[in-house]
Structures are given as structure tokens and as C-alpha cells.
Design a protein around this motif. Structure first.
Motif, PDB file in Angstrom:
ATOM      1  N   TRP A   1      78.703 103.300 113.051  1.00  5.29           N
ATOM      2  CA  TRP A   1      78.150 103.681 114.345  1.00  5.29           C
ATOM      3  C   TRP A   1      78.229 102.561 115.369  1.00  5.29           C
ATOM      4  O   TRP A   1      78.261 102.826 116.574  1.00  5.29           O
ATOM      5  CB  TRP A   1      76.709 104.159 114.183  1.00  5.29           C
ATOM      6  N   LEU A   2      78.294 101.312 114.915  1.00  7.91           N
ATOM      7  CA  LEU A   2      78.438 100.194 115.847  1.00  7.91           C
ATOM      8  C   LEU A   2      79.769 100.298 116.586  1.00  7.91           C
ATOM      9  O   LEU A   2      79.825 100.139 117.818  1.00  7.91           O
ATOM     10  CB  LEU A   2      78.342  98.865 115.103  1.00  7.91           C
ATOM     11  N   TRP A   3      80.837 100.591 115.836  1.00  9.72           N
ATOM     12  CA  TRP A   3      82.142 100.733 116.472  1.00  9.72           C
ATOM     13  C   TRP A   3      82.174 101.946 117.390  1.00  9.72           C
ATOM     14  O   TRP A   3      82.816 101.913 118.444  1.00  9.72           O
ATOM     15  CB  TRP A   3      83.236 100.836 115.411  1.00  9.72           C
ATOM     16  N   ARG A   4      81.490 102.998 116.995  1.00  8.89           N
ATOM     17  CA  ARG A   4      81.471 104.187 117.846  1.00  8.89           C
ATOM     18  C   ARG A   4      80.713 103.935 119.147  1.00  8.89           C
ATOM     19  O   ARG A   4      81.074 104.466 120.200  1.00  8.89           O
ATOM     20  CB  ARG A   4      80.845 105.350 117.078  1.00  8.89           C
ATOM     21  N   ILE A   5      79.677 103.110 119.081  1.00  6.79           N
ATOM     22  CA  ILE A   5      78.935 102.743 120.293  1.00  6.79           C
ATOM     23  C   ILE A   5      79.809 101.878 121.203  1.00  6.79           C
ATOM     24  O   ILE A   5      79.852 102.069 122.424  1.00  6.79           O
ATOM     25  CB  ILE A   5      77.625 102.006 119.929  1.00  6.79           C
ATOM     26  N   ILE A   6      80.517 100.918 120.581  1.00  4.58           N
ATOM     27  CA  ILE A   6      81.432 100.062 121.361  1.00  4.58           C
ATOM     28  C   ILE A   6      82.514 100.914 122.025  1.00  4.58           C
ATOM     29  O   ILE A   6      82.893 100.679 123.170  1.00  4.58           O
ATOM     30  CB  ILE A   6      82.067  98.978 120.458  1.00  4.58           C
ATOM     31  N   ALA A   7      83.002 101.926 121.284  1.00  5.42           N
ATOM     32  CA  ALA A   7      84.038 102.808 121.831  1.00  5.42           C
ATOM     33  C   ALA A   7      83.538 103.594 123.037  1.00  5.42           C
ATOM     34  O   ALA A   7      84.328 104.047 123.871  1.00  5.42           O
ATOM     35  CB  ALA A   7      84.528 103.762 120.747  1.00  5.42           C
ATOM     36  N   PHE A   8      82.232 103.754 123.131  1.00  4.89           N
ATOM     37  CA  PHE A   8      81.655 104.497 124.243  1.00  4.89           C
ATOM     38  C   PHE A   8      81.514 103.638 125.505  1.00  4.89           C
ATOM     39  O   PHE A   8      81.349 104.181 126.607  1.00  4.89           O
ATOM     40  CB  PHE A   8      80.283 105.044 123.837  1.00  4.89           C
ATOM     41  N   LEU A   9      81.591 102.321 125.363  1.00  2.00           N
ATOM     42  CA  LEU A   9      81.409 101.424 126.510  1.00  2.00           C
ATOM     43  C   LEU A   9      82.439 101.656 127.620  1.00  2.00           C
ATOM     44  O   LEU A   9      82.065 101.803 128.794  1.00  2.00           O
ATOM     45  CB  LEU A   9      81.428  99.967 126.052  1.00  2.00           C
ATOM     46  N   PRO A  10      83.759 101.647 127.312  1.00  2.00           N
ATOM     47  CA  PRO A  10      84.729 101.881 128.400  1.00  2.00           C
ATOM     48  C   PRO A  10      84.518 103.229 129.085  1.00  2.00           C
ATOM     49  O   PRO A  10      84.638 103.330 130.309  1.00  2.00           O
ATOM     50  CB  PRO A  10      86.080 101.834 127.670  1.00  2.00           C
ATOM     51  N   LEU A  11      84.190 104.265 128.297  1.00  2.00           N
ATOM     52  CA  LEU A  11      83.939 105.580 128.881  1.00  2.00           C
ATOM     53  C   LEU A  11      82.710 105.570 129.780  1.00  2.00           C
ATOM     54  O   LEU A  11      82.681 106.212 130.830  1.00  2.00           O
ATOM     55  CB  LEU A  11      83.749 106.616 127.768  1.00  2.00           C
ATOM     56  N   THR A  12      81.689 104.822 129.365  1.00  2.00           N
ATOM     57  CA  THR A  12      80.461 104.728 130.160  1.00  2.00           C
ATOM     58  C   THR A  12      80.732 104.071 131.507  1.00  2.00           C
ATOM     59  O   THR A  12      80.284 104.547 132.558  1.00  2.00           O
ATOM     60  CB  THR A  12      79.390 103.927 129.401  1.00  2.00           C
TER      61      THR A  12
ATOM     62  N   VAL B   1      83.783  93.382 129.945  1.00  2.00           N
ATOM     63  CA  VAL B   1      83.262  94.304 128.916  1.00  2.00           C
ATOM     64  C   VAL B   1      84.268  95.419 128.660  1.00  2.00           C
ATOM     65  O   VAL B   1      84.530  95.787 127.504  1.00  2.00           O
ATOM     66  CB  VAL B   1      81.901  94.892 129.358  1.00  2.00           C
ATOM     67  N   PHE B   2      84.835  95.941 129.732  1.00  2.00           N
ATOM     68  CA  PHE B   2      85.797  97.042 129.629  1.00  2.00           C
ATOM     69  C   PHE B   2      87.022  96.614 128.817  1.00  2.00           C
ATOM     70  O   PHE B   2      87.384  97.260 127.819  1.00  2.00           O
ATOM     71  CB  PHE B   2      86.210  97.479 131.030  1.00  2.00           C
ATOM     72  N   ILE B   3      87.665  95.515 129.232  1.00  2.00           N
ATOM     73  CA  ILE B   3      88.882  95.061 128.551  1.00  2.00           C
ATOM     74  C   ILE B   3      88.554  94.512 127.163  1.00  2.00           C
ATOM     75  O   ILE B   3      89.258  94.794 126.186  1.00  2.00           O
ATOM     76  CB  ILE B   3      89.606  93.989 129.396  1.00  2.00           C
ATOM     77  N   GLY B   4      87.453  93.736 127.072  1.00  2.00           N
ATOM     78  CA  GLY B   4      87.073  93.145 125.792  1.00  2.00           C
ATOM     79  C   GLY B   4      86.780  94.188 124.729  1.00  2.00           C
ATOM     80  O   GLY B   4      87.216  94.068 123.575  1.00  2.00           O
ATOM     81  N   SER B   5      86.056  95.247 125.112  1.00  2.00           N
ATOM     82  CA  SER B   5      85.738  96.300 124.146  1.00  2.00           C
ATOM     83  C   SER B   5      87.003  97.047 123.718  1.00  2.00           C
ATOM     84  O   SER B   5      87.166  97.388 122.543  1.00  2.00           O
ATOM     85  CB  SER B   5      84.718  97.276 124.734  1.00  2.00           C
ATOM     86  N   LEU B   6      87.923  97.274 124.643  1.00  2.00           N
ATOM     87  CA  LEU B   6      89.177  97.938 124.294  1.00  2.00           C
ATOM     88  C   LEU B   6      90.004  97.097 123.324  1.00  2.00           C
ATOM     89  O   LEU B   6      90.621  97.626 122.391  1.00  2.00           O
ATOM     90  CB  LEU B   6      89.994  98.248 125.549  1.00  2.00           C
ATOM     91  N   ILE B   7      90.026  95.780 123.532  1.00  2.00           N
ATOM     92  CA  ILE B   7      90.751  94.890 122.611  1.00  2.00           C
ATOM     93  C   ILE B   7      90.176  94.987 121.210  1.00  2.00           C
ATOM     94  O   ILE B   7      90.908  95.148 120.217  1.00  2.00           O
ATOM     95  CB  ILE B   7      90.710  93.437 123.120  1.00  2.00           C
ATOM     96  N   LEU B   8      88.846  94.897 121.096  1.00  2.00           N
ATOM     97  CA  LEU B   8      88.186  94.998 119.792  1.00  2.00           C
ATOM     98  C   LEU B   8      88.464  96.346 119.135  1.00  2.00           C
ATOM     99  O   LEU B   8      88.709  96.425 117.920  1.00  2.00           O
ATOM    100  CB  LEU B   8      86.676  94.795 119.957  1.00  2.00           C
ATOM    101  N   LEU B   9      88.438  97.405 119.920  1.00  2.00           N
ATOM    102  CA  LEU B   9      88.643  98.749 119.393  1.00  2.00           C
ATOM    103  C   LEU B   9      90.069  98.950 118.901  1.00  2.00           C
ATOM    104  O   LEU B   9      90.299  99.573 117.852  1.00  2.00           O
ATOM    105  CB  LEU B   9      88.299  99.784 120.463  1.00  2.00           C
ATOM    106  N   ILE B  10      91.032  98.425 119.643  1.00  2.00           N
ATOM    107  CA  ILE B  10      92.438  98.557 119.235  1.00  2.00           C
ATOM    108  C   ILE B  10      92.689  97.808 117.934  1.00  2.00           C
ATOM    109  O   ILE B  10      93.411  98.291 117.050  1.00  2.00           O
ATOM    110  CB  ILE B  10      93.365  98.063 120.368  1.00  2.00           C
ATOM    111  N   VAL B  11      92.099  96.613 117.796  1.00  2.00           N
ATOM    112  CA  VAL B  11      92.209  95.866 116.540  1.00  2.00           C
ATOM    113  C   VAL B  11      91.615  96.680 115.396  1.00  2.00           C
ATOM    114  O   VAL B  11      92.175  96.736 114.294  1.00  2.00           O
ATOM    115  CB  VAL B  11      91.503  94.498 116.652  1.00  2.00           C
ATOM    116  N   GLN B  12      90.478  97.333 115.646  1.00  2.00           N
ATOM    117  CA  GLN B  12      89.830  98.155 114.622  1.00  2.00           C
ATOM    118  C   GLN B  12      90.696  99.363 114.254  1.00  2.00           C
ATOM    119  O   GLN B  12      90.802  99.728 113.077  1.00  2.00           O
ATOM    120  CB  GLN B  12      88.462  98.624 115.127  1.00  2.00           C
ATOM    121  N   ILE B  13      91.327  99.976 115.239  1.00  2.00           N
ATOM    122  CA  ILE B  13      92.177 101.147 114.983  1.00  2.00           C
ATOM    123  C   ILE B  13      93.338 100.784 114.071  1.00  2.00           C
ATOM    124  O   ILE B  13      93.669 101.518 113.134  1.00  2.00           O
ATOM    125  CB  ILE B  13      92.703 101.744 116.310  1.00  2.00           C
ATOM    126  N   TYR B  14      93.948  99.632 114.322  1.00  2.00           N
ATOM    127  CA  TYR B  14      95.114  99.230 113.536  1.00  2.00           C
ATOM    128  C   TYR B  14      94.741  98.455 112.272  1.00  2.00           C
ATOM    129  O   TYR B  14      95.605  98.154 111.453  1.00  2.00           O
ATOM    130  CB  TYR B  14      96.081  98.408 114.401  1.00  2.00           C
TER     131      TYR B  14
END
Length: 445
Positions: free
Chosen positions: A287-298, A348-361
Motif C-alpha cells: 500500500w505504500l507504493w500504491r500511495i506513492i503512485a497516487f501522488l502524481p495523479l493528486t 515530488v512529481f518527478i521523484g515519485s515517478l522515478i521511484l515508481l518506474i524503478v518499482q515497476i521494472y
């Protein structure tokens, strides 16, 4: 069964082509020509002739001799240009599908994402001049990228070599693209690192293109016309530019990225964030990653619906005043909280996307090599404009390269999640359109 599959394959291919053709045919049937830079090219070319025109441009305005030469000729034939421009649009689409190695259904999705690009940006200085400077340059850059990669994996015919040479010379005549292709070529050895049989740095074509890219950059750097244009544009568009430090120029470049891709309604950026969120939702139950994934959308949601919230909830005026972003700035006040607040949101926008992309791959090296480095090239394409006083006068047309890198990765993410999420795929695809309709309704109430 195979016959039905083959028929469906061909139908899907034609659907994608039809979507692109009909969309851009509609654009070209309704566009108004004969204004802006188009009239300048027409009048100046008629007075001076081709050679004198190019000499005058090189000495007094621009190093884009090949591009200016094409504009100077084709501006006299608007119907020919329209036909060529529609054909170029189809080339961009087909190259994107080939580079993506898209399946028939994915080709349809690719076509839809391409028409999400705000093509009206190509009219910011006249349709013909702007399209040849950016739309045609994008196409030739994609051709260069495709055939350069093909050299490492397949045989390239004489005809293809000729196309590569013409496309490469045309694209690197645009100084912004010359820098991007140079950086892309430097990245290629990393791209093929997992394939030991491909030794990029020993390839003569790769070396030749790198040398020519450097030559294109130097040609633009020493051009007297570019220097004259810089001085003239500074005085006319941004007199404060001469007082900007290096940090100021980088800031204003990132501010512009924020304005284009976050502060203003942007369907492509929104769809990218949606697909990143869905990818995280499908790949992890944390759920932590899912919350982070919501940041750019927010962050995007706040700006998307800010007119509704700001105008109707007066008690929150002070809070939402922080989210008022002027479309242009001429000066930077480092003592203003909003100056830092915007960069904090972008970080926050770019940083969260970087973390999320690393998590996806699931691997930092894979994420950097496949996604983050190319996205970085797109960001660099925008940052370059921070070193020009025409950063605002150029409007959004110069962001086209970042747009298409995002479009590429939207398609990459879609191909990875579509099978698991296919039942809700139509919902994902229609979300940006629905939100855009809602936004348009709100601002017109």
C-alpha cells in the motif's frame, strides 16, 4: 482460425492508419494558412531567391539552412505541403509502431495516443514553418533512430542508407535535436549492454553519426545568425534574460515544464500518470507504493480542477492561491515562497515517478536503461530552452520531443498491463477525455 487472425491483424493495421489519416486530414482541411513566419518566408524568398535567402538567414538569424531551404520552397505550394504533412504524420505513426514492436491492437492504441498530442501547437508561428521545423524534424529524427538501431541487428539496404543520411542531416540541422540525437547515441552502448555480440562503439556508422551530430551542434554554436537572433530576441522578448544566472535559466526551464505538463490540462501527461498508477497496482500489493503512485495523479488533479475549487470555495482561497501558476515569468524572486513551492511540487512529481518506474521494472539498472534515461533526454530537450530568451515566445511547440517520449512510454506501459487489465482498458483510455470534457465545461460555466 488462422485466417480469422490474419484478417483481424490486417484490419487493426488499417484502423490505426485510418485514425491518423482522418484526424490529420480534418486538421488540414480546416487550418488557416498565410500568416506568421509563413508570410515572411514567402515574401523574403520571392525578393532574394534561394541562395541569397539562405545566406541572409545564416548571417542574420538562423543556422537551419536545410530546414529554411525546404520551407522557402514549399511555402509556395500549400496544397503540396498539406499532402506531405499528412504523409509525414503517417510516417511518425508507423515508425512509432515499428519501434514499439506493437501488436495489431496496440497499433490502434498507439494511433489514439498520437492524436492526443495538441497538434495546434504547430500553428504557433504559422502552420508551414512550424510543422517543418518540428513535425518534420520529429519524423526525420525517428527515421534516424530506427535505421541507426537497425544497423546493429539487421541488413540495411542502399535505399535505406540514403534515407538515413537525408533524414539525419535534416534533423540535426535543428540544434535542439542535434543535442538530443548526440545524447541518444551516447546511450546506445548501454542499451545493448545485455547483448554482448553487439559492440556499439566499434560500429563505424555509430561513430560517423556521433561526429556529424557534434558538427551540427558546433555549426549552430558558431553561426553568426544565431548570435544576432539571441541579441534581438533578448531585447524584444525578455530583456531580463541578460541578468539570469545559470541557476535562474535552469529554474525557468523547469518552471516551463511544470506549466506545460502539470499546471495546464495535459491529456498525455495525465494518461502517463494513470498508467503508472495502474502498473503499480498490478505489480505490487504494497500500500505504500500504491500511495506513492497516487501522488502524481493528486498533483495533476489539483491543477486540473483548480478553477472549480478556487472559484467556488472562497474559504480556501489562501491555500489554493499557492496553486496559481502564471503561464510566463520574466523574473525570479528567490525570496518568494511560491518560487520554491512550485519546484517542490515538481520534485515530488518527478521523484515519485522515478521511484515508481524503478518499482515497476523491479531493477534500478533496467529502469534507468529502458525508461529513465530516455525520459531524461526528453527533460533535457525542455531544459535547453531555458538558455534561450524565446522560451515563452516559442510557445509549447518546442516540447514536442518530450511529448512523444511520453507517448512512447504510455504505449510501453499499456503493452505490459493490457492483458491483465483489458476489461477496464476502455475506462483507462477514456478517463483523460472525460476529465478534459469536465474541465472544459467548468471553465466555461
Amino acid at each position: 482460425m488462422k485466417t480469422h487472425t490474419s484478417i483481424w491483424h490486417n484490419v487493426c493495421q488499417y484502423i490505426g492508419i485510418l485514425i491518423i489519416f482522418v484526424t490529420f486530414l480534418a486538421y488540414h482541411l480546416t487550418m488557416d494558412l498565410g500568416w506568421g513566419d509563413d508570410t515572411f518566408y514567402l515574401d523574403t524568398f520571392n525578393k532574394n531567391g534561394l541562395v541569397a535567402f539562405l545566406i541572409q538567414r545564416y548571417q542574420n538569424w538562423s543556422s537551419r539552412l536545410l530546414i529554411d531551404g525546404v520551407i522557402g520552397i514549399i511555402v509556395h505550394f500549400p496544397l503540396v505541403w498539406k499532402a506531405c504533412n499528412i504523409f509525414i504524420s503517417l510516417i511518425i505513426y508507423k515508425l512509432m509502431t515499428i519501434i514499439l514492436k506493437a501488436s495489431p491492437k496496440e497499433e490502434i492504441f498507439c494511433a489514439i495516443t498520437i492524436i492526443l498530442y495538441p497538434f495546434t501547437d504547430m500553428n504557433s508561428a504559422g502552420w508551414i514553418a512550424t510543422c517543418i521545423n518540428y513535425w518534420w524534424v520529429l519524423a526525420t529524427a525517428l527515421i534516424t533512430i530506427y535505421y541507426t538501431n537497425k544497423y546493429f541487428t539487421d541488413t540495411v539496404s542502399i535505399f535505406e542508407k540514403i534515407i538515413l543520411i537525408i533524414s539525419f542531416l535534416f534533423s540535426v540541422n535543428h540544434e535542439q535535436v542535434a543535442v538530443l540525437i548526440f545524447i541518444y547515441l551516447l546511450w546506445l552502448p548501454l542499451k545493448y549492454l545485455s547483448q554482448p555480440h553487439i559492440v556499439v562503439w566499434k560500429n563505424k556508422v555509430w561513430l560517423a553519426i556521433i561526429i556529424c551530430s557534434i558538427a551540427g551542434i558546433l555549426f549552430a554554436a558558431i553561426s553568426p545568425g544565431n548570435h544576432v537572433r539571441m541579441l534581438a530576441n533578448t531585447e524584444y522578448w525578455m530583456p531580463t534574460f541578460t541578468n539570469f544566472s545559470l541557476i535562474d535559466k535552469v529554474y525557468i526551464a523547469f518552471y516551463r515544464i511544470f506549466v506545460i505538463f502539470i499546471a495546464e490540462p495535459n491529456l498525455i501527461s495525465l494518461l502517463f500518470c494513470i498508467l503508472v498508477f495502474v502498473s503499480i497496482y498490478e505489480t505490487t500489493k504494497n500500500w505504500l507504493w500504491r500511495i506513492i503512485a497516487f501522488l502524481p495523479l493528486t498533483i495533476q488533479g489539483i491543477y486540473f480542477f483548480r478553477p472549480l475549487i478556487h472559484d467556488r470555495l472562497s474559504k480556501l482561497d489562501r491555500i489554493y492561491a499557492l496553486f496559481v501558476v502564471p503561464p510566463q515569468i520574466q523574473t525570479i524572486d528567490w525570496y518568494d515562497f511560491n518560487t520554491w513551492f512550485i519546484m517542490l511540487l515538481l520534485l515530488v512529481f518527478i521523484g515519485s515517478l522515478i521511484l515508481l518506474i524503478v518499482q515497476i521494472y523491479d531493477s534500478p539498472i533496467t529502469a534507468i536503461n529502458r525508461v529513465l534515461f530516455p525520459l531524461g533526454i526528453g527533460i533535457i530537450s525542455c531544459v535547453i530552452l531555458g538558455f534561450s530568451p524565446t522560451i515563452w515566445a516559442s510557445a509549447d511547440r518546442t516540447a514536442i520531443f518530450m511529448y512523444f517520449i511520453l507517448i512512447y512510454y504510455i504505449n510501453v506501459l499499456w503493452s505490459q498491463i493490457k492483458n491483465k487489465f483489458i476489461k477496464n482498458g476502455i475506462i483507462i483510455l477514456t478517463i483523460p477525455f472525460v476529465l478534459h470534457i469536465i474541465y472544459s465545461t467548468i471553465i466555461n460555466i
